[in-house]
Design an enzyme around this catalytic site. Structure first.
Site, short mmCIF file in Angstrom:
data_model
loop_
_atom_site.label_atom_id
_atom_site.label_comp_id
_atom_site.label_asym_id
_atom_site.label_seq_id
_atom_site.Cartn_x
_atom_site.Cartn_y
_atom_site.Cartn_z
N SER A 111 0.85 -1.19 0.00
CA SER A 111 0.00 0.00 0.00
C SER A 111 0.88 1.24 0.00
O SER A 111 1.99 1.23 0.55
CB SER A 111 -0.90 0.00 1.24
OG SER A 111 -1.49 1.26 1.45
N SER A 112 0.37 2.31 -0.57
CA SER A 112 1.14 3.56 -0.60
C SER A 112 1.28 4.18 0.78
O SER A 112 2.08 5.11 0.95
CB SER A 112 0.48 4.56 -1.55
OG SER A 112 -0.86 4.83 -1.16
N CYS A 113 0.56 3.66 1.78
CA CYS A 113 0.69 4.22 3.13
C CYS A 113 2.01 3.83 3.79
O CYS A 113 2.31 4.29 4.90
CB CYS A 113 -0.48 3.79 4.01
SG CYS A 113 -0.43 2.05 4.49
N TYR A 140 -0.96 -0.41 10.18
CA TYR A 140 -1.15 -1.09 8.90
C TYR A 140 0.10 -0.91 8.03
O TYR A 140 0.56 -1.85 7.38
CB TYR A 140 -2.38 -0.52 8.19
CG TYR A 140 -2.67 -1.11 6.83
CD1 TYR A 140 -3.20 -2.39 6.71
CD2 TYR A 140 -2.43 -0.38 5.67
CE1 TYR A 140 -3.49 -2.94 5.46
CE2 TYR A 140 -2.72 -0.92 4.41
CZ TYR A 140 -3.24 -2.20 4.32
OH TYR A 140 -3.52 -2.73 3.09
N LYS A 144 2.73 -3.74 6.31
CA LYS A 144 3.05 -3.81 4.88
C LYS A 144 4.56 -3.66 4.64
O LYS A 144 5.12 -4.31 3.74
CB LYS A 144 2.27 -2.75 4.12
CG LYS A 144 0.77 -3.05 4.03
CD LYS A 144 0.51 -4.36 3.32
CE LYS A 144 -0.95 -4.66 3.12
NZ LYS A 144 -1.18 -5.94 2.43
N PRO A 167 0.44 -0.39 -4.66
CA PRO A 167 -0.59 0.38 -5.37
C PRO A 167 -1.02 1.62 -4.62
O PRO A 167 -0.95 1.68 -3.38
CB PRO A 167 -1.74 -0.62 -5.48
CG PRO A 167 -1.57 -1.50 -4.29
CD PRO A 167 -0.09 -1.61 -4.06
N THR A 168 -1.50 2.59 -5.35
CA THR A 168 -2.10 3.78 -4.76
C THR A 168 -3.52 3.44 -4.33
O THR A 168 -3.92 2.27 -4.31
CB THR A 168 -2.08 4.94 -5.78
OG1 THR A 168 -2.48 6.13 -5.11
CG2 THR A 168 -2.99 4.66 -6.96
N HIS A 183 -12.80 2.83 2.49
CA HIS A 183 -11.90 3.93 2.18
C HIS A 183 -12.71 5.11 1.66
O HIS A 183 -13.92 5.02 1.47
CB HIS A 183 -10.85 3.47 1.16
CG HIS A 183 -9.86 2.51 1.72
ND1 HIS A 183 -9.94 1.15 1.52
CD2 HIS A 183 -8.76 2.71 2.50
CE1 HIS A 183 -8.93 0.55 2.13
NE2 HIS A 183 -8.21 1.46 2.74
#
Length: 316
Positions: A111-113, A140, A144, A167-168, A183
């Site tokens: 994830s982009s986070c 989270y 990741k 991914p974004t 989301h």
């Protein structure tokens, strides 16, 4: 690099979710005829013994790990233990079991986070671990990041050509539209449609509406996953996005127009905004030869149409 054999057993973990279902569709449309999937009621990926037995029985040659405990800003902020612990369990069990049976090609979806809250924009892959994370979803993100490092460790220790993709923000069919677990984009779709149904004169959204976000249709992610598995072999994770972003306020206005909402929109600034901007630098994957094909306007329209047709069975 070479094309994956279309007849070999290919396991998609999380094949009923937003990303996993799109990957399944894309693989099926590209000739893969030995796809393997299990519902969470059939295989609990948090149960290590069950996961090892499954891999021993099915012997997949290829794996995409799209299964994860996911949620919006509220869910991540309220239940950090769940998001950290459950995702670590899922990832570790699946990867360890995959190693035990010698899975040839493995793609881990992150994830982009994972990137720092104030990373330079657009965010390059090497921004990882260069600053503090966004506090509302740091648990989270850490899970990741651990997944990325485990993929790299497998490459070093076992020499397997495993890769990771980041991914974004994704949207599309089979998204989570629940009030507390969704989301931002599916949450806005549900909220504005409910306002239309109830003839509400006003909708209230969280935050200021000023943060900028990048949104990618999940079918583009699916095509990127197969592309990377057939064209990329390196330890560094790869960003997957569109390379463009919009404000939350702009996306809300866009969704309101698509669903036909004509009332006013209020913004509750007592609620958190999250990261001010999160735009991925996708030059790496573009140099490899992949580009997204869905524009935001048509993607939003098709997602609203899907939700309207599947409202009764959509995840709520």
């Amino acid at each position: 690099m070479s094309a994956l054999a279309r007849s070999e057993p290919f396991y998609i973990a999380g094949h009923r979710g937003l990303a996993g279902s799109a990957i399944w569709r894309h693989l099926a449309n590209n000739g893969f005829d030995n796809l393997i999937g299990r519902r969470s009621s059939e295989l609990d990926l948090r149960d290590r013994n069950s996961v090892f037995k499954f891999f021993e029985s099915e012997q997949p040659k290829y794996v995409v790990l799209a299964a994860a405990k996911v949620g919006g800003i509220k869910a991540n902020n309220d239940f950090p233990v769940d998001f950290l612990s459950e995702n670590l369990q899922i990832q570790t069990n699946v990867m360890d079991a995959a190693v035990s049976v010698g899975v040839e090609k493995f793609l881990f979806l992150g994830s982009s986070c994972i990137y720092p809250k104030f990373a330079p924009q657009p965010i390059k892959e090497d921004s990882l671990l260069t600053g503090h994370l966004e506090p509302t979803n740091d648990a989270y993100a850490i899970a990741k990041i651990a997944g990325i490092l485990q993929v790299q460790a497998v490459r070093r220790q076992y020499g397997l050509p495993w890769i990771s993709a980041m991914p974004t923000n994704l949207y599309g069919p089979n998204d989570n539209f629940s009030p507390n677990g969704s989301h931002v984009l599916p949450a806005l779709i549900r909220r504005y449609l409910e306002a239309v149904d109830s003839h509400s004169s006003s909708v209230t959204n969280w935050g200021s509406g000023s943060p900028r976000r990048e949104f990618m249709h999940v079918d583009d992610l699916a095509s990127a996953c197969l592309f990377l598995m057939e064209n990329y072999d390196d330890s560094q994770h790869v960003n997957v996005g569109t390379g463009t972003d919009v404000t939350i306020r702009e996306i809300a206005e866009n969704i309101a127009a698509v669903v036909g909402y004509t009332g006013t929109t209020e913004w509750d600034t007592s609620q958190p905004d999250g990261t001010p901007q999160k735009l991925l630098d996708i030059s790496k994957i573009k140099k490899l030869g992949w580009t997204p094909t869905h524009d935001l306007q048509s993607g939003l329209s098709s997602t609203v149409d899907w939700y309207c047709q599947h409202r009764n069975e959509a995840r709520l």
